[in-house]
Design an enzyme around this catalytic site. Sequence first.
Site, PDB file in Angstrom:
ATOM      1  CB  VAL A  11      -1.281  11.939  23.616  1.00 17.69           C
ATOM      2  CG1 VAL A  11      -0.609  12.044  24.981  1.00 17.69           C
ATOM      3  CG2 VAL A  11      -0.255  11.568  22.557  1.00 17.69           C
ATOM      4  CB  THR A 121       5.917  16.307  22.190  1.00 11.58           C
ATOM      5  OG1 THR A 121       5.613  14.945  22.489  1.00 11.58           O
ATOM      6  CG2 THR A 121       7.379  16.428  21.811  1.00 11.58           C
ATOM      7  CD  GLU A 152       3.430  11.100  23.491  1.00 13.15           C
ATOM      8  OE1 GLU A 152       3.582   9.894  23.284  1.00 13.15           O
ATOM      9  OE2 GLU A 152       3.504  11.961  22.591  1.00 13.15           O
ATOM     10  CG  PHE A 153       8.522   7.687  26.005  1.00 14.45           C
ATOM     11  CD1 PHE A 153       9.418   8.498  25.311  1.00 14.45           C
ATOM     12  CD2 PHE A 153       8.498   7.759  27.382  1.00 14.45           C
ATOM     13  CE1 PHE A 153      10.268   9.358  25.985  1.00 14.45           C
ATOM     14  CE2 PHE A 153       9.355   8.616  28.070  1.00 14.45           C
ATOM     15  CZ  PHE A 153      10.240   9.415  27.370  1.00 14.45           C
ATOM     16  CD  GLU A 156      -0.576   8.519  15.559  1.00 12.37           C
ATOM     17  OE1 GLU A 156      -1.379   8.089  14.720  1.00 12.37           O
ATOM     18  OE2 GLU A 156      -0.090   9.656  15.524  1.00 12.37           O
ATOM     19  CG  ASN A 227      10.064  10.821  19.497  1.00 12.41           C
ATOM     20  OD1 ASN A 227      10.103   9.680  19.948  1.00 12.41           O
ATOM     21  ND2 ASN A 227       8.951  11.509  19.410  1.00 12.41           N
ATOM     22  CB  ALA A 271      15.716   0.451   4.380  1.00 14.15           C
ATOM     23  CB  CYS A 279       5.652  11.994  16.814  1.00 12.44           C
ATOM     24  SG  CYS A 279       4.177  12.056  17.820  1.00 12.44           S
TER      25      CYS A 279
HETATM   26  C1  UDX Z   1       6.647   8.038  17.741  1.00 10.91           C
HETATM   27  C2  UDX Z   1       7.518   7.459  18.892  1.00 10.91           C
HETATM   28  O1  UDX Z   1       7.921   6.130  18.552  1.00 10.91           O
HETATM   29  C3  UDX Z   1       6.753   7.489  20.191  1.00 10.91           C
HETATM   30  O2  UDX Z   1       7.586   7.022  21.246  1.00 10.91           O
HETATM   31  C4  UDX Z   1       6.372   8.942  20.414  1.00 10.91           C
HETATM   32  O3  UDX Z   1       5.914   9.220  21.641  1.00 10.91           O
HETATM   33  C5  UDX Z   1       5.439   9.399  19.303  1.00 10.91           C
HETATM   34  O4  UDX Z   1       6.190   9.332  18.101  1.00 10.91           O
HETATM   35  P1  UDX Z   1       4.706   7.190  16.141  1.00 10.91           P
HETATM   36  O5  UDX Z   1       4.733   8.537  15.506  1.00 10.91           O
HETATM   37  O6  UDX Z   1       3.394   6.590  16.483  1.00 10.91           O
HETATM   38  O7  UDX Z   1       5.547   7.176  17.508  1.00 10.91           O
HETATM   39  O8  UDX Z   1       5.423   6.232  15.098  1.00 10.91           O
HETATM   40  P2  UDX Z   1       6.638   5.183  15.094  1.00 10.91           P
HETATM   41  O9  UDX Z   1       6.128   3.807  15.290  1.00 10.91           O
HETATM   42  O10 UDX Z   1       7.710   5.623  15.993  1.00 10.91           O
HETATM   43  O11 UDX Z   1       7.084   5.328  13.557  1.00 10.91           O
HETATM   44  C6  UDX Z   1       7.418   6.611  13.013  1.00 10.91           C
HETATM   45  C7  UDX Z   1       7.652   6.532  11.530  1.00 10.91           C
HETATM   46  O12 UDX Z   1       8.860   5.868  11.244  1.00 10.91           O
HETATM   47  C8  UDX Z   1       6.588   5.809  10.717  1.00 10.91           C
HETATM   48  O13 UDX Z   1       6.345   6.552   9.539  1.00 10.91           O
HETATM   49  C9  UDX Z   1       7.231   4.476  10.368  1.00 10.91           C
HETATM   50  O14 UDX Z   1       6.713   3.913   9.198  1.00 10.91           O
HETATM   51  C10 UDX Z   1       8.682   4.885  10.233  1.00 10.91           C
HETATM   52  N1  UDX Z   1       9.633   3.810  10.496  1.00 10.91           N
HETATM   53  C11 UDX Z   1       9.684   3.212  11.722  1.00 10.91           C
HETATM   54  C12 UDX Z   1      10.529   3.442   9.496  1.00 10.91           C
HETATM   55  O15 UDX Z   1      10.507   3.968   8.375  1.00 10.91           O
HETATM   56  N2  UDX Z   1      11.454   2.468   9.772  1.00 10.91           N
HETATM   57  C13 UDX Z   1      11.522   1.856  10.995  1.00 10.91           C
HETATM   58  O16 UDX Z   1      12.413   0.997  11.163  1.00 10.91           O
HETATM   59  C14 UDX Z   1      10.612   2.244  11.994  1.00 10.91           C
END
Ligand code: UDX
Length: 460
Positions: A11, A121, A152-153, A156, A227, A271, A279
């Site tokens: 971040v 966060t 932040e949104f 990764e 989140n 799924a 996060c």
């Molecule tokens: C998240 C938030 O999206 C972001 O806005 C925040 O600031 C930081 O946390 P990140 O942790 O990088 O981002 O991952 P993200 O892309 O959101 O996915 C999170 C998890 O959910 C991953 O393990 C992903 O595999 C899983 N996931 C995501 C699912 O299992 N199904 C989905 O439909 C989407």
Amino acid sequence: MKLAVIGCGYVGLVTGACLAEAGHDVVCTDIDADRIAQLQSGNVPIYEHHLDKVLESVRRSGQISYTADAGDAIRASEAIFICVGTPPKDNGDADLSAIDNVARQIATEARSSKLVIEKSTVPARTGLELRRALSAYSRNSGLTFRVVSNPEFLREGTAVEDFLHPDRIVVGVEDDSSAAQMREIYRPILERKFRCPVHEDACPAGPEAPLLVTTINSAELIKHASNSFLALKISYANALADICERIGADVHEVTHAMGLDPRIGGQFLQAGLGFGGFCFPKDLQAFVHLAGTVGVDFEILKAAERVNKQRIDRFLEKVHQALWVVKGKRVAILGLAFKANTDDVRFSPALEVARRMLAEGADVHATDPEAISRAEAILPQVAYHRDPYDALRDAEALLICTEWDEFRQLDWERVAKLMARRLVIDGRNLCSPARMRELDFEYFSFGRELVRSSRMEAAR
Ligand code: UDX
């Protein structure tokens, strides 16, 4: 504007790089002196798409610098972004000791008034505590510290794109001048006055993102609420997948149709093995904890957590159903990162699967395009292979744990020939059941039909 970024995790680095690209003078600092030395010599210590390109460009233009001396960074800047870690404590609460340390440093090292921007966060009300800490630690009553919450949104893997092309920018403030200063900081981003590393020719046209000015408490809550809602959506899709399996429906067909309703939206309904990373699991826990402290039992979030934890068990049930005895069998794991396009393995469902397979006595071989070295440091008992075909050679089962495109694009005919048994247990619903049937694989996934190989059909 002269800006400091404290904390050079993903971040902090993305924030520093993008704000430098937007024309600000940015100095980054971190308590990890090795990390600073690496950054000074042009090495990027994390894998984040486009980040190396932006950091190189701003290093050349002199817009960014690094120092291990936080005092120097604090004194050199008008506004300071706090981007330090807030890991979970055992009770689910966020550990805010790093923020407290930074508050002490800012208060004691500053020689002029500062805008202090909390980007890490944090639970609601942290900003107000931060303001109190800054004045309590300060020895100079002539200085003022205005606090802003600017969550932040950044996902990764797409964090640079998310920073430069935000859906919204949230700034929680206590006075108009802080809001004006934040607008000034983000003006080049809002007006798209930067060289975009993501879109080589031109960025797609679209309306300017809204910069939402709120109270500090609301801004902090917006992050947790967003989140947690996304995590809830994922768990909803996962519970739905379990129902689909039992009644013979296809979860992709169901979620696709659901997502076409603009009130629902198609994203985060995939799924599979569930959510991991640094996060979602911790933000969800911290939000449930925070709700509890103010007397609200956030039951639906607890259920979302529960569903998510059960995903690994559900996956292993499939492994047992397919393999019967796991002990002594060679098993290939495709994917170690918690999701595609990152090397981050923190709270990765894939590592949990590997751990459980090892505990059952399997001979575990694994691959990942980016995360091998991080996984190796945690689970040295696994045999790692850079080449996925080496990982799956002679395996009796192939477990897909991360949704990398590289795995989708494997030469599956070759995979079929290399494996000791044509068995795939797909934790990310990456492959098409029809294609797997064509290649005579036995194929398990989440919320979709079970494909039996001709040999399995004959044995029934
Ligand atoms: C998240 C938030 O999206 C972001 O806005 C925040 O600031 C930081 O946390 P990140 O942790 O990088 O981002 O991952 P993200 O892309 O959101 O996915 C999170 C998890 O959910 C991953 O393990 C992903 O595999 C899983 N996931 C995501 C699912 O299992 N199904 C989905 O439909 C989407």
